[in-house]
Design a protein around this motif. Structure first.
Motif, PDB file in Angstrom:
ATOM      1  N   LEU A 333     -20.783  29.311 -18.632  1.00 19.37           N
ATOM      2  CA  LEU A 333     -20.653  27.868 -18.864  1.00 19.37           C
ATOM      3  C   LEU A 333     -19.269  27.530 -19.412  1.00 19.37           C
ATOM      4  O   LEU A 333     -18.711  26.478 -19.088  1.00 19.37           O
ATOM      5  N   ALA A 334     -18.700  28.412 -20.231  1.00 15.04           N
ATOM      6  CA  ALA A 334     -17.349  28.175 -20.742  1.00 15.04           C
ATOM      7  C   ALA A 334     -16.337  28.187 -19.599  1.00 15.04           C
ATOM      8  O   ALA A 334     -15.418  27.356 -19.550  1.00 15.04           O
ATOM      9  N   ALA A 335     -16.501  29.131 -18.667  1.00 17.48           N
ATOM     10  CA  ALA A 335     -15.613  29.169 -17.499  1.00 17.48           C
ATOM     11  C   ALA A 335     -15.832  27.937 -16.620  1.00 17.48           C
ATOM     12  O   ALA A 335     -14.877  27.374 -16.064  1.00 17.48           O
ATOM     13  N   ASP A 336     -17.094  27.521 -16.504  1.00 15.62           N
ATOM     14  CA  ASP A 336     -17.396  26.285 -15.762  1.00 15.62           C
ATOM     15  C   ASP A 336     -16.683  25.089 -16.385  1.00 15.62           C
ATOM     16  O   ASP A 336     -16.059  24.282 -15.693  1.00 15.62           O
ATOM     17  N   ARG A 337     -16.816  24.952 -17.708  1.00  9.89           N
ATOM     18  CA  ARG A 337     -16.215  23.805 -18.399  1.00  9.89           C
ATOM     19  C   ARG A 337     -14.693  23.833 -18.295  1.00  9.89           C
ATOM     20  O   ARG A 337     -14.052  22.785 -18.123  1.00  9.89           O
ATOM     21  N   ALA A 338     -14.099  25.026 -18.373  1.00 14.30           N
ATOM     22  CA  ALA A 338     -12.648  25.131 -18.211  1.00 14.30           C
ATOM     23  C   ALA A 338     -12.240  24.702 -16.803  1.00 14.30           C
ATOM     24  O   ALA A 338     -11.274  23.947 -16.625  1.00 14.30           O
ATOM     25  N   GLY A 339     -12.976  25.169 -15.794  1.00 14.54           N
ATOM     26  CA  GLY A 339     -12.677  24.772 -14.420  1.00 14.54           C
ATOM     27  C   GLY A 339     -12.846  23.280 -14.210  1.00 14.54           C
ATOM     28  O   GLY A 339     -12.042  22.631 -13.525  1.00 14.54           O
ATOM     29  N   THR A 340     -13.903  22.727 -14.809  1.00 17.76           N
ATOM     30  CA  THR A 340     -14.139  21.293 -14.694  1.00 17.76           C
ATOM     31  C   THR A 340     -12.997  20.489 -15.301  1.00 17.76           C
ATOM     32  O   THR A 340     -12.519  19.514 -14.709  1.00 17.76           O
ATOM     33  N   ARG A 341     -12.555  20.909 -16.490  1.00  7.48           N
ATOM     34  CA  ARG A 341     -11.445  20.212 -17.137  1.00  7.48           C
ATOM     35  C   ARG A 341     -10.173  20.326 -16.281  1.00  7.48           C
ATOM     36  O   ARG A 341      -9.399  19.371 -16.169  1.00  7.48           O
ATOM     37  N   PHE A 342      -9.957  21.497 -15.697  1.00  9.36           N
ATOM     38  CA  PHE A 342      -8.781  21.698 -14.852  1.00  9.36           C
ATOM     39  C   PHE A 342      -8.853  20.807 -13.614  1.00  9.36           C
ATOM     40  O   PHE A 342      -7.876  20.154 -13.236  1.00  9.36           O
ATOM     41  N   GLY A 343     -10.022  20.770 -12.960  1.00  7.14           N
ATOM     42  CA  GLY A 343     -10.184  19.929 -11.778  1.00  7.14           C
ATOM     43  C   GLY A 343      -9.987  18.459 -12.085  1.00  7.14           C
ATOM     44  O   GLY A 343      -9.443  17.704 -11.261  1.00  7.14           O
ATOM     45  N   GLN A 344     -10.423  18.032 -13.283  1.00  5.74           N
ATOM     46  CA  GLN A 344     -10.229  16.637 -13.663  1.00  5.74           C
ATOM     47  C   GLN A 344      -8.749  16.337 -13.886  1.00  5.74           C
ATOM     48  O   GLN A 344      -8.274  15.244 -13.572  1.00  5.74           O
ATOM     49  N   LEU A 345      -7.990  17.307 -14.412  1.00  7.26           N
ATOM     50  CA  LEU A 345      -6.546  17.132 -14.551  1.00  7.26           C
ATOM     51  C   LEU A 345      -5.889  16.955 -13.183  1.00  7.26           C
ATOM     52  O   LEU A 345      -4.962  16.148 -13.025  1.00  7.26           O
ATOM     53  N   VAL A 346      -6.372  17.713 -12.204  1.00  6.26           N
ATOM     54  CA  VAL A 346      -5.861  17.556 -10.836  1.00  6.26           C
ATOM     55  C   VAL A 346      -6.164  16.154 -10.321  1.00  6.26           C
ATOM     56  O   VAL A 346      -5.301  15.467  -9.773  1.00  6.26           O
ATOM     57  N   ALA A 347      -7.414  15.705 -10.496  1.00  8.11           N
ATOM     58  CA  ALA A 347      -7.811  14.378 -10.015  1.00  8.11           C
ATOM     59  C   ALA A 347      -7.014  13.272 -10.698  1.00  8.11           C
ATOM     60  O   ALA A 347      -6.721  12.236 -10.084  1.00  8.11           O
ATOM     61  N   ASP A 348      -6.644  13.479 -11.971  1.00  5.03           N
ATOM     62  CA  ASP A 348      -5.917  12.466 -12.734  1.00  5.03           C
ATOM     63  C   ASP A 348      -4.407  12.575 -12.579  1.00  5.03           C
ATOM     64  O   ASP A 348      -3.674  11.773 -13.189  1.00  5.03           O
ATOM     65  N   ALA A 349      -3.936  13.564 -11.804  1.00  8.15           N
ATOM     66  CA  ALA A 349      -2.492  13.807 -11.659  1.00  8.15           C
ATOM     67  C   ALA A 349      -1.828  13.915 -13.031  1.00  8.15           C
ATOM     68  O   ALA A 349      -0.816  13.287 -13.315  1.00  8.15           O
ATOM     69  N   SER A 350      -2.410  14.718 -13.890  1.00 13.54           N
ATOM     70  CA  SER A 350      -1.993  14.822 -15.278  1.00 13.54           C
ATOM     71  C   SER A 350      -0.570  15.378 -15.422  1.00 13.54           C
ATOM     72  O   SER A 350      -0.244  16.415 -14.827  1.00 13.54           O
ATOM     73  N   PRO A 351       0.274  14.715 -16.225  1.00 11.98           N
ATOM     74  CA  PRO A 351       1.608  15.271 -16.509  1.00 11.98           C
ATOM     75  C   PRO A 351       1.531  16.641 -17.181  1.00 11.98           C
ATOM     76  O   PRO A 351       2.407  17.480 -16.975  1.00 11.98           O
ATOM     77  N   ARG A 352       0.485  16.873 -18.005  1.00 12.45           N
ATOM     78  CA  ARG A 352       0.339  18.190 -18.644  1.00 12.45           C
ATOM     79  C   ARG A 352       0.153  19.275 -17.599  1.00 12.45           C
ATOM     80  O   ARG A 352       0.691  20.379 -17.740  1.00 12.45           O
ATOM     81  N   LEU A 353      -0.604  18.955 -16.566  1.00 11.74           N
ATOM     82  CA  LEU A 353      -0.801  19.935 -15.498  1.00 11.74           C
ATOM     83  C   LEU A 353       0.509  20.194 -14.770  1.00 11.74           C
ATOM     84  O   LEU A 353       0.850  21.352 -14.479  1.00 11.74           O
ATOM     85  N   ASN A 354       1.248  19.142 -14.462  1.00 13.58           N
ATOM     86  CA  ASN A 354       2.527  19.318 -13.766  1.00 13.58           C
ATOM     87  C   ASN A 354       3.469  20.191 -14.587  1.00 13.58           C
ATOM     88  O   ASN A 354       4.178  21.054 -14.048  1.00 13.58           O
ATOM     89  N   ALA A 355       3.476  19.974 -15.904  1.00 10.27           N
ATOM     90  CA  ALA A 355       4.333  20.788 -16.773  1.00 10.27           C
ATOM     91  C   ALA A 355       3.890  22.246 -16.766  1.00 10.27           C
ATOM     92  O   ALA A 355       4.718  23.164 -16.707  1.00 10.27           O
TER      93      ALA A 355
END
Length: 412
Positions: A333-355
């Motif tokens: 579930l922790a790996a699931d939640r990490a993946g979910t948070r990462f996927g949401q960063l992709v969907a939001d075009a997060s500047p943190r992700l780009n960095a």
């Protein structure tokens, strides 16, 4: 000239009437108050419903009757209201009718103001129609709601698809005692074709093929059973093999998740048969193949369907594992939640992700440490120690997972 002046004045008057009606319909409280979560039970219901009504087993003209759980429709209406309108929705069933309720907060006005819509559908032969409707406390002609719905769907480019789906319905019945909506329909293969066309645009297909070819190239120089760090592949796929757009990154996540699940895109897209298939290399995260699999699949789900759907599917999978598989795992579930948070960063075009993609990704960037999180719990052991997802002990472990995630710079 007089005619043009009269026409302009009439149009202006009509717009003013509509504007004042909308303002008069605004209310200080929402008709629907709920969160945006999807229950794991709805995921189980959707899976069972699809298995019983698999369109790949139907021929043109086959008449079928399906029981749609009202709770599944309710979660679906709320999910779509949140995704499309940033509002909330509900499905409420009665003896011979059902109502769809929507609440959308209107920004830019003093105090909270909500647009509340209620549309009632009656049991009927043939395609469903709105029987009555309200906008706030104001009754609205059902024909007007039908027209507005049809216009909005047509403007979105889905007019023919919506009409085909409605025309396939032969009877609609409500059974609150069983908690189901009974739909009799005649199958038309074009429904599935158009659903896939809606899910994957021509631009999506181009990026999916490019991502598949890129992943095959990245894994080609590894041995067939090599263990390769997921961050190494993920970072390259997202940062160096496309234009960095949402479409490109969603495509990369879907291709990666499909590879991690051991499935083939051919099941969804027959044309993928012509694309190179990546080698069966094992990707690992935190030294574990299962963590990489959970992370990749949840990231793709969140990027394509949203965080609530990804969370619900993750919990559902662990409950199923407790009953029939390797056991309930909070580490998974922790790996699931990490993946979910990462996927949401992709969907939001997060500047943190780009960095983050501007440097070399590591395990510590993507997922929290898993030490101390209970694993391999049988159903009886899970119930004894945690008593289900609403239990305080369960909530405590989930809060610890969220604390560990919040400590990672990428997810702050």
């Amino acid at each position: 000239m007089r005619f043009l002046a009269w026409l302009a004045a009439s149009l202006l008057l009509s717009l003013l009437v509509v504007f004042f009606l909308l303002v008069a319909a605004l209310e200080p409280a929402p008709l629907v108050t709920r969160g945006e979560t999807i229950s794991p039970a709805s995921i189980a219901q959707a899976k069972l419903l699809l298995a019983r009504n698999d369109p790949r087993r139907l021929a043109r003209g086959d008449e079928r009757t399906a029981d749609l759980p009202a709770a599944l429709i309710d979660d679906g209406v709320n999910h779509l209201a949140n995704r499309l309108l940033h509002g909330r929705g509900a499905f409420v069933m009665g003896e011979d009718s059902a109502q769809i309720r929507l609440s959308v907060r209107v920004p830019g006005l003093p105090g909270p103001r909500f647009l509340n819509l209620g549309a009632v559908f009656k049991e009927a032969e043939g395609e469903p129609h709105v029987a009555s409707a309200t906008l706030g406390s104001l009754p609205v002609p059902a024909a007007l709601i039908e027209l507005l719905m049809a216009s909005a769907i047509k403007l979105a480019g889905f007019g023919d698809d919506w009409q085909l789906a409605r025309q396939s319905i032969r009877r609609l019945m409500f059974e609150p005692g069983r908690g189901v909506v009974v739909i009799t329909y005649v199958w038309e293969p074009e429904i599935l074709d158009r659903a896939l066309a809606l899910a994957f645009t021509p631009e999506d297909l181009l990026h999916l093929e490019a991502a598949q070819r890129a992943l095959a190239g990245l894994l080609d120089h590894h041995g067939p059973r090599a263990r390769v760090p997921l961050p190494e592949i993920l970072g390259t796929l997202l940062a160096h093999t496309g234009d960095g757009s949402l479409v490109q990154r969603r495509a990369a996540l879907l291709v990666l998740a499909t590879h991690q699940s051991g499935q083939s895109l051919v099941r969804l897209l027959p044309q993928a048969r012509q694309w190179p298939r990546p080698r069966p290399v094992k990707l690992i995260l935190l030294g574990r193949g299962d963590s990489a699999q959970h992370f990749a699949i949840s990231a793709a789900l969140a990027a394509w369907a949203g965080e609530p759907a990804a969370n619900a599917i993750g919990v559902y999978k662990e409950v199923e594992d407790a009953r029939h598989g390797s056991g309930f795992s909070f580490a998974d579930l922790a790996a699931d939640r990490a993946g979910t948070r990462f996927g949401q960063l992709v969907a939001d075009a997060s500047p943190r992700l780009n960095a983050a993609l501007g440097r070399t990704l590591t395990d510590a960037d993507l997922a929290p440490a898993l030490g101390g999180l209970p694993e391999y719990l049988s159903e009886s052991e899970f119930q004894r120690r945690f008593g289900g997802s609403g239990n305080a002990a369960y909530a405590q472990v989930m809060a610890e997972i969220e604390r560990r995630l919040a400590a990672l710079p990428l997810y702050r």
